[in-house]
Design a protein around this motif. Structure first.
Motif, PDB file in Angstrom:
ATOM      1  N   ALA A   1       5.258   1.093  42.491  1.00 55.33           N
ATOM      2  CA  ALA A   1       4.466   0.791  42.549  1.00 55.33           C
ATOM      3  C   ALA A   1       3.437  -0.854  41.707  1.00 55.33           C
ATOM      4  N   ARG A   2       4.847  -1.303  40.965  1.00 55.36           N
ATOM      5  CA  ARG A   2       4.320  -2.076  39.619  1.00 55.36           C
ATOM      6  C   ARG A   2       2.591  -1.555  39.074  1.00 55.36           C
ATOM      7  N   LYS A   3       3.507  -0.270  38.843  1.00 56.68           N
ATOM      8  CA  LYS A   3       1.518   0.008  37.797  1.00 56.68           C
ATOM      9  C   LYS A   3       2.172  -0.153  36.460  1.00 56.68           C
ATOM     10  N   PHE A   4       3.638  -0.563  36.355  1.00 57.91           N
ATOM     11  CA  PHE A   4       4.193  -1.216  35.008  1.00 57.91           C
ATOM     12  C   PHE A   4       5.848  -1.554  35.593  1.00 57.91           C
TER      13      PHE A   4
ATOM     14  N   GLU B   1       0.988   2.035  29.484  1.00 61.34           N
ATOM     15  CA  GLU B   1       1.238   0.675  28.712  1.00 61.34           C
ATOM     16  C   GLU B   1       1.370   0.281  27.456  1.00 61.34           C
ATOM     17  N   ILE B   2       1.592  -0.219  26.915  1.00 59.84           N
ATOM     18  CA  ILE B   2       1.377  -0.832  25.341  1.00 59.84           C
ATOM     19  C   ILE B   2       1.729  -2.335  26.100  1.00 59.84           C
ATOM     20  N   VAL B   3       0.468  -2.973  25.054  1.00 61.22           N
ATOM     21  CA  VAL B   3       0.717  -4.227  24.152  1.00 61.22           C
ATOM     22  C   VAL B   3       0.631  -4.884  23.312  1.00 61.22           C
TER      23      VAL B   3
ATOM     24  N   GLN C   1      -3.333   0.571  29.442  1.00 61.29           N
ATOM     25  CA  GLN C   1      -3.538   1.480  30.309  1.00 61.29           C
ATOM     26  C   GLN C   1      -3.117   2.727  30.525  1.00 61.29           C
ATOM     27  N   GLU C   2      -3.284   4.209  30.829  1.00 59.42           N
ATOM     28  CA  GLU C   2      -2.540   5.437  30.695  1.00 59.42           C
ATOM     29  C   GLU C   2      -2.425   4.842  32.107  1.00 59.42           C
ATOM     30  N   ILE C   3      -1.126   5.591  32.112  1.00 60.49           N
ATOM     31  CA  ILE C   3      -0.541   5.299  33.788  1.00 60.49           C
ATOM     32  C   ILE C   3      -0.407   7.765  33.929  1.00 60.49           C
ATOM     33  N   TRP C   4      -0.956   8.035  35.243  1.00 56.85           N
ATOM     34  CA  TRP C   4      -0.530   8.885  35.590  1.00 56.85           C
ATOM     35  C   TRP C   4       0.793   8.765  36.908  1.00 56.85           C
TER      36      TRP C   4
END
Ligand SMILES: C[S@@+](CC[C@H](N)C(=O)[O-])C[C@H]1O[C@@H](n2cnc3c(N)ncnc32)[C@H](O)[C@@H]1O
Length: 247
Positions: free
Chosen positions: A74-77, A243-245, A224-227
């Protein structure tokens, strides 16, 4: 008559993070009791042995593999555009398999793990799934044998909980990630299910707020926090997935 009094379980971890009362009762506390070297040897034995051989099965039964795949599908990451991906603590290649499937064909993949046995399992499993060549390097997350800024993307699933103190591991990942590079970090949270994961795999858990503050201190911004699903979000389940930058 002498009476032995068991020391009370501490309220804070050696790195200063709080331990919730329920977690103090359920979590396995080997990581707090033995030296870092003894703990590392234990982790190698656990994953190198029969438990490690069932890791893929456990990941299927816990839905970690199919739900993890959804995140990348789903390209959440979003793995598109990544040129050099490092998968830290590859285990049986559960996340590395998704990387091969959802990254660009020309992106390189380097898999690392503390356990040689797990790396062999990852190599075998990934060869069955994809013809793309990958590199396999035995390494400790806290001492990565790569030059500064070698990667523009890191994936690290359920590994950080095997460090008594997360700071050296996070610092190493920040070091080998180029500025602006992205990281997919998944780790065990200090809730009820996380406490049982700790029992099963001798790992620790993390408090979300405290981990976020530590990352930010190290220049690793949570973008972003991903679930896994809406239900996981509502129930705050599935662990800390972000996801961390790198700043
Ligand atoms: C639960 S498995 C995770 C596998 C895979 N990344 C996933 O998301 O399913 C944890 C892996 O981390 C490895 N590991 C534990 N401590 C490590 C360390 N300090 N450095 C590198 N790998 C480590 C273990 O050998 C094991 O293969």
């Amino acid at each position: 008559m002498t009476q032995t009094i068991e020391p009370r379980r501490p309220r804070r971890r050696p790195d200063g993070q709080r331990i919730k009362p329920l977690n103090r009762l359920i979590e396995n506390d080997l990581i707090r009791k033995v030296s870092a070297d003894e703990y590392r040897s234990k982790v190698k034995r656990v994953y190198g042995g029969p438990k490690g051989a069932f890791l893929t099965t456990c990941s299927m039964l816990s839905l970690h593999i199919p739900l993890g795949e959804r995140i990348f599908r789903a390209r959440k990451f979003d793995l598109r555009g990544a040129r050099a991906v490092l998968d830290v603590g590859s285990g049986a290649g559960q996340i590395a398999g998704h990387v091969l499937k959802y990254s660009d064909p020309e992106a390189t993949l380097t898999c690392t793990d503390l356990s040689h046995q797990m790396l062999r399992r990852a190599r075998r499993r990934l060869a069955e799934k994809s013809r793309r060549p990958s590199r396999f390097v035995a390494a400790d997350l806290a001492h990565l044998p790569f030059a500064d800024g070698s990667f523009d993307c890191i994936t690290c699933g359920y590994v950080l909980e095997h460090l008594p103190d997360p700071e050296p591991g996070l610092r190493e990942m920040a070091r080998v990630l180029e500025p602006g590079g992205r990281m997919f970090l998944l780790t065990t949270e200090d809730n009820f299910s996380g406490a049982w994961t700790s029992r099963l795999w001798y790992c620790r858990t993390y408090n979300r707020g405290e981990l976020k503050r530590l990352c930010e201190k190290l220049g690793l911004e949570w973008s972003q926090e991903i679930w896994f699903t809406k239900m996981h979000k509502a129930m705050r389940a599935g662990g800390i997935c972000v996801e961390i930058v790198r700043q």
